[in-house]
Scaffold this motif. Structure first.
Motif, PDB file in Angstrom:
ATOM      1  N   TYR A 174       0.697  -1.047   0.531  1.00 36.08           N
ATOM      2  CA  TYR A 174      -0.362   0.233  -0.071  1.00 36.08           C
ATOM      3  C   TYR A 174       1.091   1.633   0.011  1.00 36.08           C
ATOM      4  N   SER A 175       0.633   2.221  -0.839  1.00 37.64           N
ATOM      5  CA  SER A 175       1.228   3.846  -0.487  1.00 37.64           C
ATOM      6  C   SER A 175       0.229   4.307   0.719  1.00 37.64           C
ATOM      7  N   PHE A 176       0.872   4.801   1.576  1.00 43.09           N
ATOM      8  CA  PHE A 176      -0.014   5.873   2.158  1.00 43.09           C
ATOM      9  C   PHE A 176       0.983   7.477   2.192  1.00 43.09           C
ATOM     10  N   GLU A 177      -0.080   7.888   1.255  1.00 44.09           N
ATOM     11  CA  GLU A 177       0.689  10.000   2.093  1.00 44.09           C
ATOM     12  C   GLU A 177      -0.031  10.552   2.569  1.00 44.09           C
ATOM     13  N   ILE A 178       0.682  11.471   3.006  1.00 45.69           N
ATOM     14  CA  ILE A 178       0.456  12.620   3.637  1.00 45.69           C
ATOM     15  C   ILE A 178       0.279  13.806   2.887  1.00 45.69           C
ATOM     16  N   ASN A 179      -0.337  14.354   2.659  1.00 44.64           N
ATOM     17  CA  ASN A 179      -0.874  15.865   2.788  1.00 44.64           C
ATOM     18  C   ASN A 179      -0.780  17.059   3.246  1.00 44.64           C
ATOM     19  N   ALA A 192       5.409   6.822   2.167  1.00 45.50           N
ATOM     20  CA  ALA A 192       6.468   5.742   2.502  1.00 45.50           C
ATOM     21  C   ALA A 192       5.217   4.775   1.264  1.00 45.50           C
ATOM     22  N   THR A 193       5.979   3.285   1.407  1.00 41.69           N
ATOM     23  CA  THR A 193       4.773   2.150   1.058  1.00 41.69           C
ATOM     24  C   THR A 193       4.585   1.428   2.703  1.00 41.69           C
ATOM     25  N   LEU A 194       3.605   0.490   2.454  1.00 44.26           N
ATOM     26  CA  LEU A 194       3.586  -0.084   3.455  1.00 44.26           C
ATOM     27  C   LEU A 194       2.715  -1.939   3.067  1.00 44.26           C
TER      28      LEU A 194
END
Length: 176
Positions: free
Chosen positions: A121-126, A136-138
């Motif tokens: 999964y890709s975890f992105e913060i904007n 980050a890649t989970l």
């Protein structure tokens, strides 16, 4: 009539700060930093003599820092570090049937739990203007992430399956 002279010796100045916060989740730590005009320090509990100490209290704890100047005058200050059950999105709060992000608000350490994790999964913060500030890649079911370099404030996050390229969760995240 008699004149008496009284010499008043100056007390040292003393201030303190805490980073990231004086309020912690269980297991969290903070660095207490004292600044004194005398330049010496004595912390209790612990007995440290440096200006900065890192503490990880199990319960809310009062720390005292004292400083003594060259003429023997002492100033001290109490610093209370609060350990609280993290409110907001705690681990036992269901975001959806199988996704958790906790604690929220956080101090820069967050956990992402995807119970039905099949793949990556890709975890992105904007930030609130939409600019990507963390990615980050989970690959684990539960991932511990460090976002301490981000400024305190509100952000949005998005979790996307790298296999199906579909978003599985979006929401808000607060860093204190």
């Amino acid at each position: 009539t008699k004149t008496i002279s009284i010499l008043v010796k100056p007390t040292p100045t003393l201030s303190y700060s805490a980073a990231p916060s004086l309020t912690l989740c269980p297991g969290g730590s903070t660095t207490l930093t004292a600044v004194s005009s005398a330049g010496n320090y004595s912390w209790s509990p612990g007995g440290q003599t440096t200006s900065a100490i890192t503490v990880t209290p199990a319960i809310s704890t009062v720390y005292n820092v004292a400083t003594t100047n060259s003429v023997g005058c002492t100033t001290n200050s109490n610093v209370t570090v609060f350990v609280v059950v993290c409110t907001g999105l705690a681990k036992n709060t269901i975001i959806d049937k199988d996704t958790f992000i906790y604690p929220n608000p956080n101090n820069g350490n967050i956990n992402v739990l995807i119970q039905d994790a099949n793949g990556s999964y890709s975890f992105e913060i904007n930030d609130l203007s939409g600019r990507l500030v963390y990615k980050a890649t989970l690959t684990n079911v539960e991932s511990a992430l460090n976002i301490k370099e981000l400024a305190n404030g509100m952000y949005t996050y998005k979790i996307t399956s790298l296999i199906t390229k579909t978003s599985i969760k979006e929401g808000k995240l607060i860093k204190e």
